[in-house]
Design an enzyme around this catalytic site. Sequence first.
Site: not given
Ligand SMILES: NC(=O)c1ccc[n+]([C@@H]2O[C@H](COP(=O)([O-])OP(=O)(O)OC[C@H]3O[C@@H](n4cnc5c(N)ncnc54)[C@H](OP(=O)(O)O)[C@@H]3O)[C@@H](O)[C@H]2O)c1
Length: 280
Positions: A47, A52, A77, A110
Amino acid sequence: MAKAIPEVTLNDGTTLPVTGLGTYGLWGNAGANAVSSGINAGYRLIDTAYNYENEGAVGEGIRRSGIPRDELWVTSKLPGRYHPYDKALVAIQESLYRAQLDYFDLYLIHWPLPNQDTYVEAWQALIDAQKWGLVRSIGVSNFLPEHLERIIKETGVTPSVNQVELHPFFNQAHQRKVHTDLHIQTQSWSPIARAKDILTNDTIRQIAEAHHKTIAQVVLRWQYQIGSVSIPRSTSPERQRENLAIFDFELSDSEMTAISELSRPDGRLFDMDPATHEEF
Ligand SMILES: NC(=O)c1ccc[n+]([C@@H]2O[C@H](COP(=O)([O-])OP(=O)(O)OC[C@H]3O[C@@H](n4cnc5c(N)ncnc54)[C@H](OP(=O)(O)O)[C@@H]3O)[C@@H](O)[C@H]2O)c1
Protein backbone atom coordinates in the site's frame (compact mmCIF):
# COMPACT_ATOMS: atom_id res chain seq x y z
CA MET A 1 7.39 -19.95 7.08
CA ALA A 2 4.07 -18.12 7.52
CA LYS A 3 0.96 -19.76 6.11
CA ALA A 4 -0.28 -18.57 2.69
CA ILE A 5 -2.33 -15.38 2.91
CA PRO A 6 -6.04 -15.91 2.12
CA GLU A 7 -7.66 -13.65 -0.48
CA VAL A 8 -11.01 -11.89 -0.74
CA THR A 9 -12.92 -11.33 -3.98
CA LEU A 10 -13.98 -7.73 -4.61
CA ASN A 11 -17.24 -6.56 -6.17
CA ASP A 12 -15.57 -6.22 -9.59
CA GLY A 13 -14.27 -9.80 -9.56
CA THR A 14 -10.64 -8.92 -8.74
CA THR A 15 -9.04 -10.32 -5.60
CA LEU A 16 -6.99 -8.94 -2.72
CA PRO A 17 -4.89 -10.63 -0.01
CA VAL A 18 -6.48 -10.15 3.42
CA THR A 19 -3.38 -8.40 4.74
CA GLY A 20 -0.73 -6.24 3.11
CA LEU A 21 2.26 -4.06 3.91
CA GLY A 22 1.73 -0.36 4.70
CA THR A 23 4.53 1.91 3.54
CA TYR A 24 3.88 5.37 4.98
CA GLY A 25 7.29 6.87 5.82
CA LEU A 26 9.25 4.10 4.09
CA TRP A 27 11.30 5.80 1.40
CA GLY A 28 14.70 5.98 -0.21
CA ASN A 29 17.05 3.02 -0.02
CA ALA A 30 15.88 1.94 3.45
CA GLY A 31 12.27 2.11 2.23
CA ALA A 32 13.04 -0.02 -0.83
CA ASN A 33 14.78 -2.56 1.42
CA ALA A 34 11.80 -2.63 3.81
CA VAL A 35 9.41 -3.25 0.92
CA SER A 36 11.67 -5.96 -0.49
CA SER A 37 12.02 -7.68 2.90
CA GLY A 38 8.24 -7.47 3.40
CA ILE A 39 7.66 -9.22 0.08
CA ASN A 40 10.25 -11.86 0.96
CA ALA A 41 8.52 -12.34 4.33
CA GLY A 42 5.37 -13.20 2.40
CA TYR A 43 3.49 -9.94 1.75
CA ARG A 44 1.93 -9.73 -1.69
CA LEU A 45 -0.15 -6.55 -1.23
CA ILE A 46 1.76 -3.26 -0.92
CA ASP A 47 0.00 0.00 0.00
CA THR A 48 1.46 3.32 -1.10
CA ALA A 49 0.14 6.77 -2.07
CA TYR A 50 1.17 9.66 -4.29
CA ASN A 51 1.46 11.80 -1.16
CA TYR A 52 3.79 9.36 0.63
CA GLU A 53 6.40 10.39 -1.96
CA ASN A 54 7.61 6.80 -2.02
CA GLU A 55 6.05 5.19 -5.06
CA GLY A 56 9.60 5.08 -6.44
CA ALA A 57 10.90 3.21 -3.38
CA VAL A 58 7.96 0.82 -3.56
CA GLY A 59 8.68 0.05 -7.23
CA GLU A 60 12.37 -0.41 -6.44
CA GLY A 61 11.54 -2.69 -3.49
CA ILE A 62 9.36 -4.80 -5.77
CA ARG A 63 12.18 -5.20 -8.28
CA ARG A 64 14.71 -6.00 -5.52
CA SER A 65 12.41 -8.71 -4.14
CA GLY A 66 12.66 -10.75 -7.34
CA ILE A 67 8.98 -11.72 -7.08
CA PRO A 68 7.19 -11.41 -10.44
CA ARG A 69 4.98 -8.34 -10.78
CA ASP A 70 1.90 -10.40 -11.57
CA GLU A 71 2.13 -12.16 -8.20
CA LEU A 72 1.79 -8.82 -6.39
CA TRP A 73 -0.97 -6.31 -5.70
CA VAL A 74 0.09 -2.67 -5.57
CA THR A 75 -2.22 0.08 -4.30
CA SER A 76 -1.71 3.82 -4.67
CA LYS A 77 -3.89 6.85 -3.95
CA LEU A 78 -4.87 10.12 -5.58
CA PRO A 79 -4.07 13.27 -3.56
CA GLY A 80 -6.61 16.05 -3.00
CA ARG A 81 -4.84 18.59 -5.22
CA TYR A 82 -5.37 16.30 -8.22
CA HIS A 83 -9.09 15.66 -7.82
CA PRO A 84 -10.08 17.69 -10.92
CA TYR A 85 -10.73 15.19 -13.73
CA ASP A 86 -7.90 16.10 -16.13
CA LYS A 87 -5.35 16.41 -13.34
CA ALA A 88 -6.43 13.09 -11.82
CA LEU A 89 -5.74 11.18 -15.02
CA VAL A 90 -2.27 12.74 -15.33
CA ALA A 91 -1.53 12.08 -11.65
CA ILE A 92 -2.33 8.37 -12.05
CA GLN A 93 0.07 8.20 -15.01
CA GLU A 94 2.70 10.04 -12.95
CA SER A 95 2.20 7.56 -10.08
CA LEU A 96 2.92 4.73 -12.51
CA TYR A 97 6.03 6.45 -13.88
CA ARG A 98 7.32 6.98 -10.35
CA ALA A 99 6.79 3.34 -9.43
CA GLN A 100 7.98 2.21 -12.88
CA LEU A 101 4.95 -0.02 -13.14
CA ASP A 102 2.57 -0.55 -16.08
CA TYR A 103 -0.56 -0.72 -13.94
CA PHE A 104 -1.78 -0.53 -10.36
CA ASP A 105 -3.93 -3.29 -8.92
CA LEU A 106 -5.92 -0.82 -6.87
CA TYR A 107 -6.13 2.97 -6.97
CA LEU A 108 -8.01 4.95 -4.33
CA ILE A 109 -9.13 8.54 -3.85
CA HIS A 110 -7.09 9.33 -0.74
CA TRP A 111 -9.55 11.70 1.02
CA PRO A 112 -12.96 13.02 -0.05
CA LEU A 113 -12.35 16.68 0.98
CA PRO A 114 -16.11 17.31 0.83
CA ASN A 115 -15.72 21.06 1.27
CA GLN A 116 -13.86 21.18 -2.07
CA ASP A 117 -16.72 19.30 -3.78
CA THR A 118 -14.38 17.63 -6.30
CA TYR A 119 -14.52 13.97 -5.31
CA VAL A 120 -17.19 13.00 -7.86
CA GLU A 121 -15.03 14.12 -10.80
CA ALA A 122 -12.04 12.40 -9.21
CA TRP A 123 -14.13 9.24 -9.09
CA GLN A 124 -15.08 9.66 -12.76
CA ALA A 125 -11.36 9.88 -13.59
CA LEU A 126 -10.67 6.63 -11.74
CA ILE A 127 -13.54 4.97 -13.62
CA ASP A 128 -11.93 6.00 -16.91
CA ALA A 129 -8.42 5.05 -15.76
CA GLN A 130 -9.75 1.57 -15.07
CA LYS A 131 -11.31 1.40 -18.55
CA TRP A 132 -7.97 2.38 -20.08
CA GLY A 133 -6.11 -0.32 -18.17
CA LEU A 134 -4.05 1.94 -15.90
CA VAL A 135 -5.60 0.32 -12.82
CA ARG A 136 -7.29 -3.04 -12.30
CA SER A 137 -9.61 -2.07 -9.48
CA ILE A 138 -10.78 1.31 -8.15
CA GLY A 139 -11.82 2.35 -4.69
CA VAL A 140 -11.79 5.15 -2.18
CA SER A 141 -10.33 5.97 1.21
CA ASN A 142 -11.79 7.86 4.15
CA PHE A 143 -15.20 8.13 2.47
CA LEU A 144 -18.13 8.53 4.86
CA PRO A 145 -21.44 6.84 3.97
CA GLU A 146 -22.81 10.03 2.36
CA HIS A 147 -19.75 10.29 0.08
CA LEU A 148 -20.11 6.66 -0.98
CA GLU A 149 -23.81 7.09 -1.70
CA ARG A 150 -23.17 10.20 -3.80
CA ILE A 151 -20.50 8.74 -6.10
CA ILE A 152 -22.56 5.60 -6.62
CA LYS A 153 -25.68 7.65 -7.41
CA GLU A 154 -23.90 10.05 -9.77
CA THR A 155 -21.76 7.54 -11.69
CA GLY A 156 -23.44 4.18 -11.21
CA VAL A 157 -20.10 2.66 -10.18
CA THR A 158 -19.53 1.29 -6.67
CA PRO A 159 -15.97 1.41 -5.29
CA SER A 160 -14.42 -1.99 -4.66
CA VAL A 161 -12.72 -0.87 -1.44
CA ASN A 162 -12.97 1.85 1.20
CA GLN A 163 -9.76 2.20 3.23
CA VAL A 164 -10.52 3.83 6.58
CA GLU A 165 -8.95 4.32 9.99
CA LEU A 166 -9.85 1.14 11.85
CA HIS A 167 -8.36 -0.45 14.97
CA PRO A 168 -9.68 -1.67 18.32
CA PHE A 169 -9.93 1.90 19.66
CA PHE A 170 -12.04 2.96 16.64
CA ASN A 171 -13.75 -0.11 15.23
CA GLN A 172 -16.00 1.59 12.67
CA ALA A 173 -18.95 -0.73 13.30
CA HIS A 174 -21.48 1.48 11.50
CA GLN A 175 -19.18 2.24 8.55
CA ARG A 176 -18.46 -1.49 8.14
CA LYS A 177 -22.18 -2.27 8.09
CA VAL A 178 -22.63 0.31 5.30
CA HIS A 179 -19.77 -1.32 3.38
CA THR A 180 -21.31 -4.77 3.76
CA ASP A 181 -24.67 -3.49 2.51
CA LEU A 182 -23.01 -1.85 -0.52
CA HIS A 183 -20.65 -4.81 -1.24
CA ILE A 184 -17.59 -2.67 -0.57
CA GLN A 185 -14.51 -4.29 0.99
CA THR A 186 -13.29 -2.56 4.16
CA GLN A 187 -9.55 -1.93 4.48
CA SER A 188 -8.00 -0.80 7.78
CA TRP A 189 -5.34 1.88 7.99
CA SER A 190 -3.30 2.18 11.17
CA PRO A 191 -4.57 -1.35 11.89
CA ILE A 192 -2.42 -1.72 15.01
CA ALA A 193 -3.12 1.87 16.06
CA ARG A 194 0.49 2.86 15.34
CA ALA A 195 1.65 0.38 18.04
CA LYS A 196 1.49 2.87 20.90
CA ASP A 197 -1.06 2.59 23.78
CA ILE A 198 -2.37 -0.62 22.30
CA LEU A 199 0.85 -2.47 23.16
CA THR A 200 0.10 -2.04 26.88
CA ASN A 201 -3.64 -2.74 26.75
CA ASP A 202 -4.50 -5.31 29.44
CA THR A 203 -7.50 -6.82 27.65
CA ILE A 204 -5.53 -7.60 24.51
CA ARG A 205 -2.45 -8.66 26.49
CA GLN A 206 -4.45 -11.31 28.34
CA ILE A 207 -5.89 -12.65 25.09
CA ALA A 208 -2.42 -12.66 23.54
CA GLU A 209 -0.99 -14.62 26.47
CA ALA A 210 -3.77 -17.19 26.21
CA HIS A 211 -2.88 -17.83 22.55
CA HIS A 212 0.91 -17.49 22.96
CA LYS A 213 0.79 -14.65 20.45
CA THR A 214 1.86 -11.01 20.53
CA ILE A 215 -0.52 -8.10 20.95
CA ALA A 216 0.06 -7.04 17.33
CA GLN A 217 -0.80 -10.55 16.14
CA VAL A 218 -4.03 -10.62 18.14
CA VAL A 219 -5.07 -7.21 16.79
CA LEU A 220 -4.30 -8.26 13.20
CA ARG A 221 -6.19 -11.52 13.72
CA TRP A 222 -9.14 -9.47 15.04
CA GLN A 223 -8.95 -7.39 11.84
CA TYR A 224 -9.07 -10.58 9.75
CA GLN A 225 -12.01 -12.02 11.69
CA ILE A 226 -14.08 -8.81 11.40
CA GLY A 227 -13.53 -9.15 7.64
CA SER A 228 -11.26 -6.17 7.06
CA VAL A 229 -8.09 -6.13 4.94
CA SER A 230 -5.31 -4.76 7.17
CA ILE A 231 -2.14 -3.04 5.97
CA PRO A 232 0.26 -2.87 8.94
CA ARG A 233 3.53 -1.06 8.37
CA SER A 234 6.82 -2.29 9.71
CA THR A 235 10.40 -1.55 8.74
CA SER A 236 11.66 -4.59 10.65
CA PRO A 237 11.90 -7.97 8.85
CA GLU A 238 11.25 -9.67 12.19
CA ARG A 239 8.03 -7.71 12.89
CA GLN A 240 6.94 -8.11 9.26
CA ARG A 241 7.09 -11.90 9.74
CA GLU A 242 5.38 -11.58 13.14
CA ASN A 243 2.53 -9.58 11.60
CA LEU A 244 1.96 -12.28 8.98
CA ALA A 245 1.82 -15.17 11.48
CA ILE A 246 -1.90 -14.73 12.19
CA PHE A 247 -3.42 -17.63 10.29
CA ASP A 248 -2.64 -20.43 12.74
CA PHE A 249 -4.99 -19.46 15.58
CA GLU A 250 -8.52 -18.20 16.07
CA LEU A 251 -10.11 -15.74 18.48
CA SER A 252 -13.32 -16.87 20.18
CA ASP A 253 -16.55 -14.87 19.94
CA SER A 254 -16.04 -13.56 23.48
CA GLU A 255 -12.45 -12.52 22.70
CA MET A 256 -13.62 -10.75 19.54
CA THR A 257 -16.30 -8.93 21.54
CA ALA A 258 -13.85 -7.93 24.29
CA ILE A 259 -11.53 -6.36 21.70
CA SER A 260 -14.39 -4.67 19.82
CA GLU A 261 -15.63 -3.15 23.09
CA LEU A 262 -12.39 -1.16 23.43
CA SER A 263 -13.74 1.18 20.75
CA ARG A 264 -14.61 4.76 21.70
CA PRO A 265 -16.44 7.44 19.68
CA ASP A 266 -13.37 9.68 20.08
CA GLY A 267 -10.95 6.83 19.38
CA ARG A 268 -9.46 8.27 16.18
CA LEU A 269 -5.67 8.51 16.61
CA PHE A 270 -5.21 11.97 15.10
CA ASP A 271 -8.74 13.35 15.13
CA MET A 272 -8.84 13.12 11.33
CA ASP A 273 -12.58 13.27 10.62
CA PRO A 274 -13.17 12.86 6.85
CA ALA A 275 -16.06 15.33 7.04
CA THR A 276 -13.59 18.14 7.70
CA HIS A 277 -10.03 16.85 7.25
CA GLU A 278 -8.33 18.33 4.20
CA GLU A 279 -5.16 16.89 2.75
CA PHE A 280 -3.96 18.14 -0.60
N1 LIG B 1 -5.66 6.05 3.63
C1 LIG B 1 -5.15 6.82 4.58
O1 LIG B 1 -5.57 7.96 4.79
C2 LIG B 1 -4.04 6.28 5.44
C3 LIG B 1 -3.67 6.94 6.62
C4 LIG B 1 -2.66 6.39 7.40
C5 LIG B 1 -2.03 5.21 7.00
N2 LIG B 1 -2.38 4.59 5.82
C6 LIG B 1 -1.73 3.33 5.39
O2 LIG B 1 -1.86 2.38 6.42
C7 LIG B 1 -0.56 1.86 6.75
C8 LIG B 1 -0.50 1.40 8.19
O3 LIG B 1 -0.83 2.45 9.07
P1 LIG B 1 0.26 3.19 9.98
O4 LIG B 1 1.59 3.08 9.34
O5 LIG B 1 -0.30 4.54 10.26
O6 LIG B 1 0.20 2.42 11.39
P2 LIG B 1 0.29 0.90 11.89
O7 LIG B 1 0.56 -0.02 10.78
O8 LIG B 1 -0.90 0.68 12.76
O9 LIG B 1 1.56 0.98 12.87
C9 LIG B 1 2.86 1.16 12.38
C10 LIG B 1 3.81 1.24 13.57
O10 LIG B 1 3.74 0.02 14.31
C11 LIG B 1 5.04 -0.51 14.52
N3 LIG B 1 4.90 -1.97 14.46
C12 LIG B 1 4.58 -2.71 13.39
N4 LIG B 1 4.48 -4.01 13.72
C13 LIG B 1 4.74 -4.09 15.03
C14 LIG B 1 4.78 -5.17 15.94
N5 LIG B 1 4.52 -6.41 15.56
N6 LIG B 1 5.09 -4.89 17.25
C15 LIG B 1 5.35 -3.63 17.66
N7 LIG B 1 5.31 -2.57 16.82
C16 LIG B 1 5.02 -2.79 15.53
C17 LIG B 1 5.88 0.05 13.42
O11 LIG B 1 7.22 0.20 13.83
P3 LIG B 1 8.44 -0.63 13.13
O12 LIG B 1 8.53 -0.12 11.74
O13 LIG B 1 9.61 -0.25 13.96
O14 LIG B 1 8.08 -2.09 13.23
C18 LIG B 1 5.25 1.41 13.17
O15 LIG B 1 5.80 2.38 14.06
C19 LIG B 1 0.37 3.04 6.41
O16 LIG B 1 1.72 2.67 6.38
C20 LIG B 1 -0.22 3.48 5.10
O17 LIG B 1 0.20 2.60 4.07
C21 LIG B 1 -3.39 5.11 5.06
